[in-house]
Scaffold this motif. Structure first.
Motif, PDB file in Angstrom:
ATOM      1  N   GLN A  18       2.578   1.688   0.522  1.00 22.66           N
ATOM      2  CA  GLN A  18       3.291   1.021   2.339  1.00 22.66           C
ATOM      3  C   GLN A  18       1.323   0.466   2.241  1.00 22.66           C
ATOM      4  OE1 GLN A  18       4.201   2.638   6.126  1.00 22.66           O
ATOM      5  NE2 GLN A  18       5.011   0.846   6.256  1.00 22.66           N
ATOM      6  N   HIS A  24       7.588   5.927   0.332  1.00 21.72           N
ATOM      7  CA  HIS A  24       6.267   5.399  -0.160  1.00 21.72           C
ATOM      8  C   HIS A  24       5.127   6.698   0.528  1.00 21.72           C
ATOM      9  CE1 HIS A  24       7.373   5.035   4.678  1.00 21.72           C
ATOM     10  NE2 HIS A  24       5.684   4.373   4.965  1.00 21.72           N
ATOM     11  N   GLU A  58       6.250  11.523   7.574  1.00 23.06           N
ATOM     12  CA  GLU A  58       7.205  10.325   8.426  1.00 23.06           C
ATOM     13  C   GLU A  58       8.547  10.820   7.084  1.00 23.06           C
ATOM     14  OE1 GLU A  58       6.019   6.110   6.975  1.00 23.06           O
ATOM     15  OE2 GLU A  58       7.710   5.823   7.938  1.00 23.06           O
ATOM     16  N   HIS A  64      -0.531   8.390   5.479  1.00 25.38           N
ATOM     17  CA  HIS A  64       0.366   8.893   5.237  1.00 25.38           C
ATOM     18  C   HIS A  64       1.535   9.402   4.218  1.00 25.38           C
ATOM     19  CE1 HIS A  64       2.353   5.300   6.528  1.00 25.38           C
ATOM     20  NE2 HIS A  64       3.450   5.950   6.561  1.00 25.38           N
TER      21      HIS A  64
END
Ligand code: CMX
Ligand code: CO
Length: 146
Positions: A60, A7, A134, A84
Motif C-alpha cells: 500500500q 499489506h 493495522e 505500518h
C-alpha cells in the motif's frame, strides 16, 4: 484470528514516482487506487500474489493529501519508508477486542473504512515494539455469476 499479511504500508512523497519505481524495478502493477480523505491519503495498492479469494497481499503506497495527516507528520519526521504492517482477519471486531484485553491500545472504537471497502483499525506502535499495526477485514468477495 489473524491469518495473513494483508499489506505493508509505505509512505512516500510522490505517489506517481513511487508507483513507477515498483513497476519498473519489480514489475508490480497498480491493482487499485483511491483517495481516503478520512485517513488523509492518496494510495495505490499493488497486488503481490494472485489469489482472488480476499486473501491477497499488497503493498500500500501512501502519499499524504494534507499537511496535518498522520502520514504527512510521519514523513516530516522520518522521510520515506515502511509506515505500518497490516494483518488480515475474517473478524476485525473480535480480534481488536481480544488484543485490547491484552492491554494494547486499539486506536478506534469501531473499525473504519479502509482500501477497497475493507474495515480497518490500528494498534498503537508504542504498544507493539515500535510497529504501527493495522488489522483488516477485506470486503466480501463477490461470488461469481452462475
Ligand atoms: N510507526 C512507528 N512508530 C510511530 C509511527 C509509525 N507509523 N507513527 C508514530 N510513531 C511513534 C512516533 O515516533 C512517536 O514516538 P516518540 O514519542 O518516541 O517520538 C509516537 O509514536 C507518537 O507519534 P507522533 O508523531 O506524535 O504521532 P501521533 O501520536 O499524533 O500519531 C498514531 C501516531 C499512531 C496515533 C497515528 O499515526 C495514527 O492514528 N495512525 C493510524 C492511522 C494511519 O496511520 N493512517 C494512515 C494509513 C491508512 C491506511 O493504512 O489505510
Ligand atoms: Co494500511
Amino acid at each position: 484470528m489473524l491469518t495473513r499479511i494483508d499489506h505493508i504500508g509505505i509512505a512516500c512523497f510522490d505517489l506517481d514516482k513511487t508507483v513507477e519505481f515498483y513497476r519498473a524495478t519489480y514489475g508490480f502493477e497498480v491493482f487499485h487506487s483511491e483517495v481516503n480523505e478520512e485517513q488523509g491519503v492518496r494510495e495505490a495498492m499493488l497486488k503481490i500474489n494472485e489469489t482472488s479469494d480476499g486473501g491477497a497481499s499488497y503493498l500500500q503506497l501512501l502519499e499524504p493529501t494534507r499537511p496535518d495527516s498522520t502520514v504527512a507528520k510521519w514523513l516530516d519526521k522520518n522521510g520515506e519508508g515502511v509506515h505500518h504492517i497490516a494483518f488480515g482477519t475474517a473478524d476485525v471486531d473480535a480480534d481488536a477486542a481480544d488484543i485490547k484485553e491484552k492491554g494494547v491500545r486499539v486506536l478506534y472504537e469501531e473499525p473504519r473504512r479502509g482500501s477497497m471497502g475493507s474495515r480497518i483499525t490500528f494498534l498503537h506502535p508504542k504498544d507493539c515494539h515500535g510497529v504501527l499495526t493495522e488489522l483488516v477485514t477485506s470486503a466480501p468477495v463477490e461470488s461469481p455469476e452462475h
